[in-house]
Enzyme design. Structure first.
Site, PDB file in Angstrom:
ATOM      1  CG  HIS A   6     -34.278  29.082 -14.067  1.00  0.00           C
ATOM      2  ND1 HIS A   6     -33.580  30.128 -14.189  1.00  0.00           N
ATOM      3  CD2 HIS A   6     -34.423  29.022 -12.689  1.00  0.00           C
ATOM      4  CE1 HIS A   6     -32.920  30.458 -13.204  1.00  0.00           C
ATOM      5  NE2 HIS A   6     -33.522  29.911 -12.131  1.00  0.00           N
ATOM      6  CG  HIS A   8     -35.842  27.978  -8.485  1.00  0.00           C
ATOM      7  ND1 HIS A   8     -34.995  27.045  -8.633  1.00  0.00           N
ATOM      8  CD2 HIS A   8     -35.215  29.133  -9.256  1.00  0.00           C
ATOM      9  CE1 HIS A   8     -34.012  27.556  -9.223  1.00  0.00           C
ATOM     10  NE2 HIS A   8     -34.210  28.670  -9.493  1.00  0.00           N
ATOM     11  NE  ARG A  71     -37.663  31.293  -1.688  1.00  0.00           N
ATOM     12  CZ  ARG A  71     -38.388  31.989  -1.168  1.00  0.00           C
ATOM     13  NH1 ARG A  71     -39.278  31.363  -0.179  1.00  0.00           N
ATOM     14  NH2 ARG A  71     -38.594  33.179  -1.039  1.00  0.00           N
ATOM     15  CB  ALA A  72     -32.220  29.484  -6.266  1.00  0.00           C
ATOM     16  CG  HIS A 178     -29.565  29.203  -9.659  1.00  0.00           C
ATOM     17  ND1 HIS A 178     -29.439  30.015  -8.844  1.00  0.00           N
ATOM     18  CD2 HIS A 178     -30.542  29.515 -10.225  1.00  0.00           C
ATOM     19  CE1 HIS A 178     -30.478  31.084  -9.019  1.00  0.00           C
ATOM     20  NE2 HIS A 178     -31.067  30.500  -9.997  1.00  0.00           N
ATOM     21  CD  GLU A 284     -34.930  32.734 -11.269  1.00  0.00           C
ATOM     22  OE1 GLU A 284     -34.453  32.228 -10.057  1.00  0.00           O
ATOM     23  OE2 GLU A 284     -34.531  33.460 -11.937  1.00  0.00           O
TER      24      GLU A 284
END
Length: 341
Positions: A6, A8, A71-72, A178, A284
């Protein structure tokens, strides 16, 4: 190996955010730009953004490989229409693919999809296939709430999602479930919306028979599964009342959880409640929680420390750090085997 499932691209060069801001400013006048070709980011800029951030921390903390996606919070599927999302997703995915190309031993890509509220998920398939076939990406991020906190989309068990699942099964890729930025003032993005969505996605699967239709479908629920481990007895009891099979049969052959849980008691609970085979290492890093915990003197998101301190056997740790990721991401496993790893 230690595989972080995980990651990003939270440290992308500033030009990316500037381009996005122009796109948003011109939503009603797209003819004013910006054009995709207007975004200029050199390989040297990409290297600098990674070497001084994610790669530096990976070396310091002792992880080897990160599954790397856009990037979430920047996915922001609620902004604009499908064309807006399609252009934005293509740009962000290409940057992650370039990072993986520049650092092939340390990063491998996962794709965001060009989702848009009220738009048929089938429209996401071309981007999904491009990312798998052309970029060699090994998974996708799937947003169960493209509306950004208003939950206008049908549940993940709804047949409208099935074309995505069919492609996931065809290409042997999992989805990390997500969400993105919350535009609902009731839900803080990373403190509430993310964790609410993790719990909600799990419950949507529990109340359905989705995995009877897709027995090999794999979902990775991040952030330790939200409330799921803490309320495992509630979920077991609800499933029992609904006449569902035991959750070990009903869901745990298809749903996995990552270790983005930022304190030792949380990791201890996760690894005690969930079978080790369902837990994948993740941090993350440079994400939602970037500071140092004053109680320990270590970074909250240095999750490798928590796994090492948990009451686990060496074999269990090897599963969490490497083997589970290779099972859940078969395309990753194939890439590693081709490298002799």
């Amino acid at each position: 190996m230690i595989i972080d499932c995980h990651g990003h691209y939270t440290t992308a060069p500033k030009a990316l955010e500037e381009w996005r801001n122009k796109q948003i400013a011109n939503l009603n006048t797209p003819e004013l730009g910006p054009k995709t070709a207007d975004l200029k980011i050199s390989d040297d800029e990409l290297r600098d953004s990674i070497e001084t951030n994610q790669l530096r921390l990976m070396k310091e903390r002792g992880s080897d490989l990160t599954i790397f996606s856009p990037r979430a919070s920047f996915m922001a599927h609620h902004i604009g229409d499908f064309n807006t999302s399609a252009t934005w997703a293509a740009i962000c995915n290409e940057l992650c693919a370039r990072v993986a190309q520049l650092f092939p031993d340390n990063f491998i890509g996962a794709a965001m999809l060009p989702q848009s509220p009220g738009v048929d998920p089938t429209t996401c398939i071309p981007e999904l296939e491009k990312c798998v076939k052309e970029y060699g990406m090994v998974g996708i991020n799937l947003n169960p709430d493209p509306s950004g906190g208003h939950w206008s989309a049908p549940p993940l068990s709804d047949c409208s999602w099935y074309p995505i699942y069919e492609k996931m099964v065809e290409h042997d890729i999992p989805a990390m479930i997500h969400v993105s930025t919350s535009c609902n003032a009731c839900f803080h993005t990373t403190g509430a919306h993310y964790l609410n969505a993790d719990t909600t996605a799990f419950m949507q699967c529990l109340t359905s028979d989705l995995f009877k239709d897709f027995p090999t479908l794999k979902f990775l629920i991040p952030h330790g599964g939200g409330a799921v481990p803490y309320h495992w007895g509630r979920f077991r009891g609800l499933a029992q009342e609904m006449k569902k099979p035991p959750l070990s049969e009903h869901l745990l052959n298809n749903i996995y959880f990552d270790t983005c849980v930022y304190h030792q008691p949380g990791i201890d609970l996760l690894t005690k409640v969930m079978p080790v085979k369902n837990v994948l290492f993740a941090s993350e890093m440079i994400g939602a929680v970037r500071g140092i915990d004053p109680e320990t003197g270590n970074y909250y998101d240095d999750t490798k420390r928590y796994i090492e301190a948990a009451d686990l056997s060496a074999d269990d740790r090897a599963d969490i750090f490497e083997r589970n990721a290779r099972r859940v991401f078969p395309r990753l496993d194939r890439v590693l085997k081709e490298k002799g790893l």
